[in-house]
Design a protein around this motif. Sequence first.
Motif, mmCIF file in Angstrom:
data_model
loop_
_atom_site.group_PDB
_atom_site.id
_atom_site.type_symbol
_atom_site.label_atom_id
_atom_site.label_comp_id
_atom_site.label_asym_id
_atom_site.label_seq_id
_atom_site.Cartn_x
_atom_site.Cartn_y
_atom_site.Cartn_z
ATOM 1 N N ARG A 26 1.016 39.685 28.574
ATOM 2 C CA ARG A 26 1.882 40.762 28.096
ATOM 3 C C ARG A 26 1.964 41.890 29.117
ATOM 4 N NH1 ARG A 26 4.485 42.079 23.335
ATOM 5 N NH2 ARG A 26 5.816 43.864 23.866
ATOM 6 N N VAL A 78 -0.971 28.673 10.565
ATOM 7 C CA VAL A 78 0.007 27.587 10.438
ATOM 8 C C VAL A 78 0.983 28.007 9.353
ATOM 9 C CG1 VAL A 78 0.363 25.150 9.943
ATOM 10 C CG2 VAL A 78 -1.725 25.886 11.116
ATOM 11 N N ALA A 81 -6.325 30.679 13.800
ATOM 12 C CA ALA A 81 -5.036 29.984 13.876
ATOM 13 C C ALA A 81 -4.258 30.237 12.590
ATOM 14 C CB ALA A 81 -5.244 28.494 14.078
ATOM 15 N N VAL A 131 -8.069 25.218 20.793
ATOM 16 C CA VAL A 131 -6.657 25.616 20.752
ATOM 17 C C VAL A 131 -5.755 24.403 20.964
ATOM 18 C CG1 VAL A 131 -4.884 26.953 21.932
ATOM 19 C CG2 VAL A 131 -7.109 27.975 21.483
ATOM 20 N N LYS A 148 -3.065 23.127 18.133
ATOM 21 C CA LYS A 148 -1.628 23.190 18.419
ATOM 22 C C LYS A 148 -0.939 21.831 18.315
ATOM 23 C CE LYS A 148 -1.052 27.514 20.766
ATOM 24 N NZ LYS A 148 -0.337 28.243 21.814
ATOM 25 N N GLN A 196 -3.864 36.676 26.630
ATOM 26 C CA GLN A 196 -2.571 37.062 26.080
ATOM 27 C C GLN A 196 -2.205 38.492 26.446
ATOM 28 O OE1 GLN A 196 -3.503 36.149 22.025
ATOM 29 N NE2 GLN A 196 -2.902 34.006 22.200
ATOM 30 N N ASP A 248 5.546 26.744 12.754
ATOM 31 C CA ASP A 248 4.875 27.837 13.460
ATOM 32 C C ASP A 248 3.377 27.601 13.480
ATOM 33 O OD1 ASP A 248 7.195 29.507 13.961
ATOM 34 O OD2 ASP A 248 7.200 29.890 11.807
ATOM 35 N N VAL A 249 2.821 27.491 14.703
ATOM 36 C CA VAL A 249 1.378 27.371 14.877
ATOM 37 C C VAL A 249 0.965 28.373 15.946
ATOM 38 C CG1 VAL A 249 -0.551 25.869 15.461
ATOM 39 C CG2 VAL A 249 1.434 24.921 14.271
ATOM 40 N N HIS A 250 0.216 29.392 15.540
ATOM 41 C CA HIS A 250 -0.199 30.446 16.462
ATOM 42 C C HIS A 250 -1.717 30.576 16.445
ATOM 43 C CE1 HIS A 250 3.996 31.657 16.738
ATOM 44 N NE2 HIS A 250 4.045 31.691 15.418
ATOM 45 N N VAL A 251 -2.302 30.775 17.630
ATOM 46 C CA VAL A 251 -3.748 30.936 17.744
ATOM 47 C C VAL A 251 -4.017 32.156 18.625
ATOM 48 C CG1 VAL A 251 -5.943 29.810 18.255
ATOM 49 C CG2 VAL A 251 -3.931 28.412 17.721
ATOM 50 N N SER A 252 -4.953 33.010 18.188
ATOM 51 C CA SER A 252 -5.302 34.181 19.002
ATOM 52 C C SER A 252 -6.711 34.642 18.632
ATOM 53 C CB SER A 252 -4.304 35.316 18.796
ATOM 54 O OG SER A 252 -4.557 36.377 19.695
#
Length: 374
Positions: free
Chosen positions: A167, A71, A69, A141, A145, A163, A151-155
């Motif tokens: 896409r 942040v 993640a 996740v 979140k 994802q 901005d909070v992104h998790v991958s």
Amino acid sequence: MLSTLARAATRRPLTVIGLWAAFLLLGFGLGTGVFADLSDDVPDVPGTESDLADDHLSGIDPTGESVTAVVAGEAVSDAALRAQVERTVAEVRRIAGVSDVPDPYTTPGLTARDGQALVIPVSFEGGLSDEAEEEATDRAVETIKRIDAPDVHVSGGELLGRQLGERAQQDVKKAELISLPVVLALLLVVFGGLRAAALPLVVAVSGIAGAFLGLFVFSRVTDISVYAIQVTTMLGLGLAVDYALLTLVRFREERRYTDDVVEAVHRTVASAGRTVLFSGLTVAVSLTGLLVFPSVFLRSIGLAVAAVVVVDMLAAVTLLPALLTRFGGRIRPSKTRSEDEEGRVFARLARFAQRRRTAVLVTVVPVLLLLALP
């Protein structure tokens, strides 16, 4: 068989069109569900060097998958943000299946030098079942979140496949929005009329629907790679237009000799339909050659693409004749060419090859062999 299909298409054109319309709805309705099941993983083939190396690395580091993640967008030194992050880290650590969540404030390298971002890596236990790993990932996740930051992104890990699937779906839509109008414009130039130009696109859309439906069916029994979407839709679109063009050009030629549309359709299917049938079966059988590979990834692509080719072939010998029966009366016949007329590029090329057979063979065959060597 072809004559039977032609008679069915010309006697009950609306029924045939209705059945294909239902197939389209099924393909774009149910078939697009495959995007939720796409896999970004290319499984190893047992016994290969890469598989042995993977087993060795797994023995050295038995931990499971991980997600990361980020942040950002706010100073990480902010007291309120720090309290949220520390509380979130503590909650994620308590999730079943999570093995390690380092504190980004006390672990070196997890905060940005400018103080505007931080990283929260989440590692999961090794040996988890797919269901347990998916549940642990979703809970982690969801918890992360909830952090109130710009901005909070998790991958990573399990999320990456999803994802990539999302896409891929976006890319396929974009590709269709770009390619279909371009193909229509080219067909308008070739045929000089919207009605004749639109028919190959109808067959092409049927092929794309068949691609989605075929992939969805195979996803029930095997893994489908995210990369299979681009391969099947591209081939489905290309072959559908190819088969439809061949059939439509032949239909326009037959219209020079008869005003009866039904008779012209029967003659078209008897000649061009045989070519389409032979070509489709040849391509499908060739693609099933991927089934001999031990990789599930390659086998799934072979099955899916072969199914799409069969759908394109069936659309060309059933749907297109039905459409021609209903709307072909207004399609202009092709122009009659006089015997002394030179013809276009390919006709001249064919005549040259006939006159210089030996020279063409001596030149072309070595080039083909050279290209085949790798």
